[in-house]
Motif scaffolding. Structure first.
Motif, PDB file in Angstrom:
ATOM      1  N   GLU A 292       0.844  -1.186   0.000  1.00  0.00           N
ATOM      2  CA  GLU A 292       0.000   0.000   0.000  1.00  0.00           C
ATOM      3  C   GLU A 292       0.887   1.246   0.000  1.00  0.00           C
ATOM      4  O   GLU A 292       2.110   1.160   0.083  1.00  0.00           O
ATOM      5  CB  GLU A 292      -0.904  -0.002   1.241  1.00  0.00           C
ATOM      6  N   ARG A 349     -12.577  -0.365   7.353  1.00  0.00           N
ATOM      7  CA  ARG A 349     -12.639  -1.176   6.144  1.00  0.00           C
ATOM      8  C   ARG A 349     -11.450  -2.131   6.078  1.00  0.00           C
ATOM      9  O   ARG A 349     -10.370  -1.833   6.569  1.00  0.00           O
ATOM     10  CB  ARG A 349     -12.666  -0.298   4.896  1.00  0.00           C
ATOM     11  N   ILE A 351      -8.835  -4.402   3.653  1.00  0.00           N
ATOM     12  CA  ILE A 351      -8.195  -4.312   2.349  1.00  0.00           C
ATOM     13  C   ILE A 351      -8.287  -5.672   1.667  1.00  0.00           C
ATOM     14  O   ILE A 351      -7.996  -6.706   2.280  1.00  0.00           O
ATOM     15  CB  ILE A 351      -6.718  -3.898   2.473  1.00  0.00           C
ATOM     16  N   HIS A 388     -11.864  -2.448  -1.175  1.00  0.00           N
ATOM     17  CA  HIS A 388     -12.156  -2.484   0.253  1.00  0.00           C
ATOM     18  C   HIS A 388     -13.502  -3.125   0.562  1.00  0.00           C
ATOM     19  O   HIS A 388     -14.458  -3.007  -0.209  1.00  0.00           O
ATOM     20  CB  HIS A 388     -12.109  -1.063   0.821  1.00  0.00           C
TER      21      HIS A 388
END
Length: 409
Positions: A292, A349, A351, A388
């Protein structure tokens, strides 16, 4: 040789965005002895070699460049009171929260009340991708390219092929052009997902559904042999090739410490509070989800401070947490352990990554035969890109139940 022994409150391994963010927040919140170990001679992680803008901002051309972002992150951690030590290598574990390290000052054994693993991720090189051929000069990963150009100021070549179709491949193309190298093509085995004209507008054609079959050349690369899905083959003449993406967590230290890994991410299994299955050992950043943005990793580092402080104050460590798992074509989910009290992950959320393109996927969550959630996403999901899963359903999961499974309906 005598090994010096000492103790700290929190020992952070890795001084990239996640480790520095964690150290800054922990020290600023009153944790007294926070120490960061970094094997490189300079702190900051991958951003040190990324000269493009966008760090510290949600806008593509906003924020600052990578080296400046790394300097600011390092300064924030030291200003807060964290001790930053570079050129220090962790060589192994001598106990559950005791690490053996070596550096210019000799051998040490450091015991911490909490250990934070923030060792990041790396791109798999050509050898790990099983690309046959000779071993000529001119073969790089993105990280190797950035260091060669921006740190060592080496001559790269004249014509390059980029293997990959992720955001990092665009960054690699920019680095090559900054070094005066013509980008001949970008190659990916994935199907096209954007208008074909987008590739040339970015400066090089994008060859989709195309596999690299060999590298040619002896002392110096002379070409990249490729095969298209329809069986056509060709060799792209070039003297440089850059393999981008295909990230893997730097999990060797976690494995040596018997910290259980998640089979999907290949990083430590962890819950929304970044707790692994090893008591007192936290993990954060791209070690958990390769890969990320620096901003996401730094934000995780900062949010890690609260659960670490809670552990230091109480000594509590949850056990028996159900795992989260995915079914194909989904590849992995992070976090991948349920929290003990319905804890929710950063930004509420999870990933996700997928192995193939999904158009408006319907995400379904089950546990022990009970459906906990289903919702159709309005946007497509692409391989190599994060998407997500909202965490609105976690309160309905049984913290003592079986594995929570996420699938595409």
């Amino acid at each position: 040789m005598t090994r010096r022994e000492r103790t700290v409150d929190v020992l952070v391994v890795g001084a990239g965005p996640a480790g520095l963010g964690a150290a800054a927040e922990l020290a600023a919140s009153g944790v007294r002895r926070v120490e960061v170990l970094e094997r490189e001679q300079s702190a900051g992680g991958i951003p040190r070699h990324c000269l493009h803008a966008g760090f510290g901002s949600n806008r593509p051309n906003g924020g600052t460049n990578g080296p400046e972002y790394a300097r600011r992150s390092t300064a924030a951690a030291t200003r807060a009171g964290a001790i930053l030590r570079t050129g220090i290598t962790v060589t192994g574990w001598a106990g559950p929260r005791t690490l053996d390290v070596t550096g210019p000052g000799g051998l040490e054994r450091i015991t911490a009340r909490a250990v934070v693993l923030a060792t990041g991720a790396r791109e798999r090189p050509r050898s790990a991708r099983l690309v046959p051929g000779t071993r000529p000069a001119g073969v790089y990963t993105t990280g190797e390219l950035q260091q060669a150009v921006h740190v060592h100021h080496q001559h790269i070549g004249t014509r390059a092929v980029i293997v990959g179709d992720e955001a990092v491949s665009i960054a690699a193309a920019g680095t090559l052009r900054a070094a005066g190298v013509e980008v001949v093509a970008r190659v990916t085995d994935r199907p096209p997902v954007l208008p074909a004209a987008l590739g040339p507008r970015r400066g090089a054609p994008l060859l989709t559904r195309t596999t690299v079959t060999a590298l040619t050349g002896r002392t110096r690369l002379t070409g990249v042999a490729v095969r298209h899905q329809d069986g056509r083959t060709t060799t792209l003449p070039c003297d440089t090739v850059v393999f981008t993406g295909d990230w893997i967590p730097d999990h060797e230290l976690a494995r040596r410490g018997d910290v259980p890994l998640d089979p999907g991410t290949r990083g430590p299994a962890h819950d929304s509070a970044f707790r692994t299955r090893a008591p007192g050992v936290f993990a954060v950043g791209n070690l958990l989800h390769a890969v990320e943005s620096a901003g996401t990793a730094a934000a995780e580092g900062r949010s890690l401070a609260a659960p670490v402080r809670h552990h230091l104050a109480t000594g509590v460590w949850p056990a028996g947490r159900p795992a989260l798992a995915v079914t194909a074509p989904l590849e992995w989910i992070a976090p991948n352990l349920m929290g003990p009290d319905g804890d929710r992950p950063l930004n509420n959320r999870f990933i996700l990554r997928t192995g193939r393109q999904l158009t408006a996927p319907l995400l379904v969550v089950h546990q022990d035969g009970l459906e906990l959630y289903h919702r159709r996403l309005l946007r497509p999901a692409r391989p190599g890109r994060p998407f997500h899963l909202p965490a609105d359903w976690v309160d309905r999961a049984d913290p003592q139940g079986g594995t929570v499974r996420v699938s595409v309906g």
